[in-house]
Design a protein around this motif. Structure first.
Motif, PDB file in Angstrom:
ATOM      1  N   PRO A 140       0.858  -1.196   0.000  1.00  0.00           N
ATOM      2  CA  PRO A 140       0.000   0.000   0.000  1.00  0.00           C
ATOM      3  C   PRO A 140       0.889   1.239   0.000  1.00  0.00           C
ATOM      4  CG  PRO A 140       0.053  -1.001   2.195  1.00  0.00           C
ATOM      5  CD  PRO A 140       0.820  -1.917   1.279  1.00  0.00           C
ATOM      6  N   ILE A 141       0.306   2.389  -0.290  1.00  0.00           N
ATOM      7  CA  ILE A 141       1.087   3.622  -0.345  1.00  0.00           C
ATOM      8  C   ILE A 141       1.676   3.927   1.038  1.00  0.00           C
ATOM      9  CG2 ILE A 141      -0.889   5.144   0.086  1.00  0.00           C
ATOM     10  CD1 ILE A 141       0.415   7.066  -1.994  1.00  0.00           C
ATOM     11  N   VAL A 142       2.924   4.358   1.047  1.00  0.00           N
ATOM     12  CA  VAL A 142       3.606   4.758   2.273  1.00  0.00           C
ATOM     13  C   VAL A 142       3.751   6.274   2.207  1.00  0.00           C
ATOM     14  CG1 VAL A 142       5.708   4.528   3.666  1.00  0.00           C
ATOM     15  CG2 VAL A 142       4.885   2.573   2.312  1.00  0.00           C
ATOM     16  N   SER A 143       3.227   6.978   3.209  1.00  0.00           N
ATOM     17  CA  SER A 143       3.235   8.440   3.204  1.00  0.00           C
ATOM     18  C   SER A 143       3.977   8.978   4.414  1.00  0.00           C
ATOM     19  CB  SER A 143       1.810   8.992   3.220  1.00  0.00           C
ATOM     20  OG  SER A 143       1.150   8.657   2.024  1.00  0.00           O
ATOM     21  N   GLY A 144       4.663  10.079   4.203  1.00  0.00           N
ATOM     22  CA  GLY A 144       5.419  10.728   5.268  1.00  0.00           C
ATOM     23  C   GLY A 144       6.880  10.302   5.214  1.00  0.00           C
ATOM     24  N   ARG A 145       7.752  11.272   5.390  1.00  0.00           N
ATOM     25  CA  ARG A 145       9.190  11.023   5.246  1.00  0.00           C
ATOM     26  C   ARG A 145       9.682   9.932   6.186  1.00  0.00           C
ATOM     27  NH1 ARG A 145      14.507  12.975   6.286  1.00  0.00           N
ATOM     28  NH2 ARG A 145      15.612  13.323   4.318  1.00  0.00           N
ATOM     29  N   ALA A 146       9.292   9.996   7.445  1.00  0.00           N
ATOM     30  CA  ALA A 146       9.760   8.996   8.413  1.00  0.00           C
ATOM     31  C   ALA A 146       9.305   7.594   8.016  1.00  0.00           C
ATOM     32  CB  ALA A 146       9.274   9.340   9.819  1.00  0.00           C
ATOM     33  N   GLU A 147       8.055   7.465   7.578  1.00  0.00           N
ATOM     34  CA  GLU A 147       7.537   6.151   7.185  1.00  0.00           C
ATOM     35  C   GLU A 147       8.198   5.651   5.903  1.00  0.00           C
ATOM     36  OE1 GLU A 147       5.569   4.065   8.935  1.00  0.00           O
ATOM     37  OE2 GLU A 147       5.826   5.570  10.505  1.00  0.00           O
ATOM     38  N   VAL A 148       8.429   6.550   4.953  1.00  0.00           N
ATOM     39  CA  VAL A 148       9.099   6.164   3.704  1.00  0.00           C
ATOM     40  C   VAL A 148      10.506   5.654   4.011  1.00  0.00           C
ATOM     41  CG1 VAL A 148      10.088   7.066   1.552  1.00  0.00           C
ATOM     42  CG2 VAL A 148       7.719   7.615   2.163  1.00  0.00           C
ATOM     43  N   LEU A 149      11.252   6.387   4.821  1.00  0.00           N
ATOM     44  CA  LEU A 149      12.610   5.966   5.156  1.00  0.00           C
ATOM     45  C   LEU A 149      12.607   4.665   5.958  1.00  0.00           C
ATOM     46  CD1 LEU A 149      14.217   9.445   5.841  1.00  0.00           C
ATOM     47  CD2 LEU A 149      14.595   7.938   3.855  1.00  0.00           C
ATOM     48  N   ARG A 150      11.631   4.491   6.820  1.00  0.00           N
ATOM     49  CA  ARG A 150      11.503   3.229   7.568  1.00  0.00           C
ATOM     50  C   ARG A 150      11.259   2.064   6.602  1.00  0.00           C
ATOM     51  NH1 ARG A 150       7.893   4.789  11.043  1.00  0.00           N
ATOM     52  NH2 ARG A 150       9.457   5.458  12.530  1.00  0.00           N
ATOM     53  N   SER A 151      10.443   2.295   5.577  1.00  0.00           N
ATOM     54  CA  SER A 151      10.171   1.221   4.614  1.00  0.00           C
ATOM     55  C   SER A 151      11.446   0.818   3.880  1.00  0.00           C
ATOM     56  CB  SER A 151       9.074   1.637   3.618  1.00  0.00           C
ATOM     57  OG  SER A 151       9.535   2.587   2.670  1.00  0.00           O
ATOM     58  N   TRP A 152      12.283   1.818   3.522  1.00  0.00           N
ATOM     59  CA  TRP A 152      13.543   1.502   2.850  1.00  0.00           C
ATOM     60  C   TRP A 152      14.498   0.778   3.790  1.00  0.00           C
ATOM     61  CZ3 TRP A 152      13.706   0.919  -1.998  1.00  0.00           C
ATOM     62  CH2 TRP A 152      12.917   1.699  -2.830  1.00  0.00           C
TER      63      TRP A 152
END
Length: 145
Positions: free
Chosen positions: A48-60
């Protein structure tokens, strides 16, 4: 090629190199800071879409921690610059390894759209959207009379 187009292509290549090298510090530099209520976003294939800088970086960070080997060969790279926004589309030809100790490799293709914004620090990634390409579709189309 314009200076902006070249700069966008350079940052885009740095994005994929950061993934290949599991370099979260470099990945953090590449993603834009959020401002004015806008949020960066990322769509990983099948997620699903990942939104927000902290969440995006956590996903990476999760992807990097769980990927023993990955290599990208980018093809069909196209850049459009419109003022302070740039859109880069490409095909990610991906080679990955199985679990550590496993000698198997897998290949796949993802089409990606990467949206960059111009900042005082240079071009930064605002949106990454990757969509898997189903294997075999091209072959079927070619065989159809």
């Amino acid at each position: 090629m314009s200076v902006d187009t070249a700069a966008v292509e350079t940052v885009n290549q740095a994005f994929y190199t950061a993934i290949e090298n599991a370099d979260l510090d470099r990945m953090t530099e590449i993603w834009a800071e959020e401002s004015g209520g806008g949020r960066v976003s990322c769509v990983h294939p099948g997620w699903p879409i990942v939104s927000g800088r902290a969440e995006v970086l956590r996903s990476w960070a999760l992807i990097m921690a769980n990927t023993p080997y990955i290599q990208f060969v980018l093809t069909d790279v196209r850049v459009t610059v419109l003022g302070d926004v740039a859109l880069l589309t490409c095909e990610e030809n991906i080679l990955t390894a199985g679990d550590e100790g496993d000698a198997s490799f897998a290949a796949g293709k993802v089409v990606a759209s990467n949206t960059f914004v111009r900042t005082p620090e240079g071009w930064r990634l605002w949106l990454h959207h990757g969509s898997p390409v189903l294997q075999g579709d091209d072959e079927e189309e070619e065989e159809t009379p």
